[in-house]
Design a protein around this motif. Structure first.
Motif, PDB file in Angstrom:
ATOM      1  N   VAL A  46       4.885  -5.106  -0.142  1.00 16.32           N
ATOM      2  CA  VAL A  46       6.086  -4.255   0.155  1.00 16.32           C
ATOM      3  C   VAL A  46       6.464  -2.731  -0.141  1.00 16.32           C
ATOM      4  O   VAL A  46       5.873  -2.773  -1.278  1.00 16.32           O
ATOM      5  N   SER A  47       6.594  -1.980   0.712  1.00 15.61           N
ATOM      6  CA  SER A  47       6.606  -0.612   0.405  1.00 15.61           C
ATOM      7  C   SER A  47       7.779   0.013   1.034  1.00 15.61           C
ATOM      8  O   SER A  47       8.682  -0.593   1.721  1.00 15.61           O
ATOM      9  N   GLY A  48       8.173   1.253   0.482  1.00 11.85           N
ATOM     10  CA  GLY A  48       9.447   1.885   1.057  1.00 11.85           C
ATOM     11  C   GLY A  48      10.313   2.236  -0.283  1.00 11.85           C
ATOM     12  O   GLY A  48       9.956   2.429  -1.209  1.00 11.85           O
ATOM     13  N   VAL A  49      11.460   1.493   0.156  1.00 12.19           N
ATOM     14  CA  VAL A  49      12.491   1.544  -1.009  1.00 12.19           C
ATOM     15  C   VAL A  49      12.161   0.556  -2.340  1.00 12.19           C
ATOM     16  O   VAL A  49      12.355   1.143  -3.525  1.00 12.19           O
ATOM     17  N   LEU A  50      11.559  -0.386  -1.885  1.00  9.39           N
ATOM     18  CA  LEU A  50      11.061  -1.221  -2.942  1.00  9.39           C
ATOM     19  C   LEU A  50       9.331  -1.235  -2.791  1.00  9.39           C
ATOM     20  O   LEU A  50       8.736  -1.004  -1.762  1.00  9.39           O
ATOM     21  N   ASN A  51       8.930  -1.197  -3.851  1.00  6.84           N
ATOM     22  CA  ASN A  51       7.290  -1.183  -3.976  1.00  6.84           C
ATOM     23  C   ASN A  51       6.876  -2.162  -4.668  1.00  6.84           C
ATOM     24  O   ASN A  51       6.610  -2.004  -6.130  1.00  6.84           O
ATOM     25  N   THR A  52       6.299  -3.405  -4.294  1.00  6.59           N
ATOM     26  CA  THR A  52       6.082  -4.472  -4.895  1.00  6.59           C
ATOM     27  C   THR A  52       5.270  -5.394  -4.038  1.00  6.59           C
ATOM     28  O   THR A  52       4.765  -5.098  -2.752  1.00  6.59           O
ATOM     29  N   SER A  53       4.807  -6.617  -4.503  1.00  9.34           N
ATOM     30  CA  SER A  53       4.269  -7.678  -3.730  1.00  9.34           C
ATOM     31  C   SER A  53       4.643  -8.936  -4.170  1.00  9.34           C
ATOM     32  O   SER A  53       5.087  -9.005  -5.482  1.00  9.34           O
ATOM     33  N   PHE A  54       4.789 -10.014  -3.348  1.00  7.14           N
ATOM     34  CA  PHE A  54       5.055 -11.246  -3.875  1.00  7.14           C
ATOM     35  C   PHE A  54       4.677 -12.362  -2.814  1.00  7.14           C
ATOM     36  O   PHE A  54       4.645 -12.006  -1.729  1.00  7.14           O
ATOM     37  N   TYR A  55       4.576 -13.537  -3.441  1.00  2.00           N
ATOM     38  CA  TYR A  55       4.383 -14.661  -2.574  1.00  2.00           C
ATOM     39  C   TYR A  55       5.852 -15.368  -2.160  1.00  2.00           C
ATOM     40  O   TYR A  55       6.653 -15.571  -2.801  1.00  2.00           O
TER      41      TYR A  55
END
Length: 342
Positions: A46-55
């Motif tokens: 996930v990029s943009g307003v949120l920067n993360t990764s998730f299952y």
């Protein structure tokens, strides 16, 4: 409260990533086998307003998904709402909240459908006026561009309204409750914007051109046409006893960036500047916003004898151009529900 997301598209996955980041209990019902295969193997970036990764916390069994959720959030297209209600009805249980995100008559359709069922538990039916997030899922389902989160959510509710405000306040700074689903559905501004832009850029769309939806193709004359449609939407609301906000006021409230004109609100908003126009006529602006958003306004104007020349011209011209038969989206039965809830 456990949350089940129905609709594993861009906005549904954006909501899942948002809730996971806040350590909220959420599951996503995934019908698409290709998506389930990818998300079972690797996380979404996930990029943009949120920067993360998730299952993605997915479930593939509908009964299990409905049993899990205290709050069922529907992120499907508006023209799929009736099918969704039909499929989940056998699994609903007492005290659940059925929330249509970007409702567009979802709550009205659900109330009418469920009233016909012989054994339906006491549930709360609610909807929001617009999508709370703007996001784009990649074609391979592996990455999500989280473009924006709106500052205000407008919602309506039929039934117990205890857990819903707390959930919505997790998603937006301001949460506003309005009188009925008629108010939220008629508060949806995107159909006027999207469908008008499609009409005035239909050859660009059919030719598959790259163009910014809110860039140079959006002229002041197009914005004036949108305002004409909007005045008719306000008149339809008034006929139902509703005092609705103008399209400009809705946009200013959602983004917190006050603009003097509709043209400025659409062309000077940073979140809109990167939005590309659709590249074919099968996109949701015409497959969803035209029938559910604009056709419903024309239906109401005709049933209540409210003049709506801009809306009529927009809807009938596009249906004629596309070679499709105009079919009403709202019925007199829906109107009776609307009038009872005003």
């Amino acid at each position: 409260m456990n949350i089940t997301i129905l609709g594993a598209g861009s906005t549904g996955i954006a909501a899942a990533s948002y809730f996971k980041l806040k350590n909220m209990a959420v599951k996503v019902y995934v019908r698409n086998a290709a998506k389930a295969k990818v998300w079972n193997q690797e996380p979404v970036s996930v990029s943009g307003v949120l920067n993360t990764s998730f299952y993605v916390p997915l479930l593939t069994d509908l009964k299990e998904a409905i049993d899990y959720g205290d709050i069922l959030m529907v992120f499907t297209r508006s023209n799929d709402h009736e099918q969704v209600v039909e499929e989940i009805a056998p699994f609903l249980h007492e005290g659940q909240i059925l929330l249509f995100v970007n409702g567009c008559w979802g709550a009205i359709k659900a109330a009418r459908q469920l009233s016909r069922k012989p054994k339906i538990p006491d549930i709360t039916i609610a909807e929001t006026a617009n999508m709370p997030f703007i996001a784009q899922l990649s074609p391979d389902f592996k990455s999500l561009r989280f473009k924006a989160a709106k500052e205000e959510i407008v919602y309506s509710c039929m039934g117990k309204d205890t857990a819903l405000p707390a959930l919505l306040k997790q998603m937006a700074e301001r949460v506003v409750k309005v009188s009925s689903p008629a108010a939220t559905s008629l508060s949806a501004t995107n159909p006027i914007i999207h469908v008008s832009q499609c009409l005035f850029n239909i050859t660009r769309i059919e030719n598959g051109e790259d163009f910014h939806f809110f860039g140079a193709p959006l002229t002041k004359h197009v914005a004036d046409f949108m305002e004409g449609c909007d005045k008719e939407r306000l008149a339809i609301g008034k006929a139902l006893g509703l005092d609705l906000s103008s399209l400009l006021d809705v946009l200013n409230g959602a983004w917190g960036d006050k603009k003097a004109t509709l043209y400025e609100a659409l062309t000077e908003n940073e979140s809109y500047k990167t939005v590309l126009g659709p590249k074919d006529i099968s996109g949701r602006y015409l497959s969803e916003d035209l029938p559910c958003g604009m056709t419903s306004l024309l239906d109401l104007s005709e049933m209540m004898h409210v003049p709506a020349p801009h809306i009529e011209a927009l809807v009938t011209t596009l249906y004629m151009y596309l070679g499709r038969k105009y079919e009403p989206f709202l019925t007199t039965a829906d109107l009776r529900v609307l009038k009872a809830l005003k």
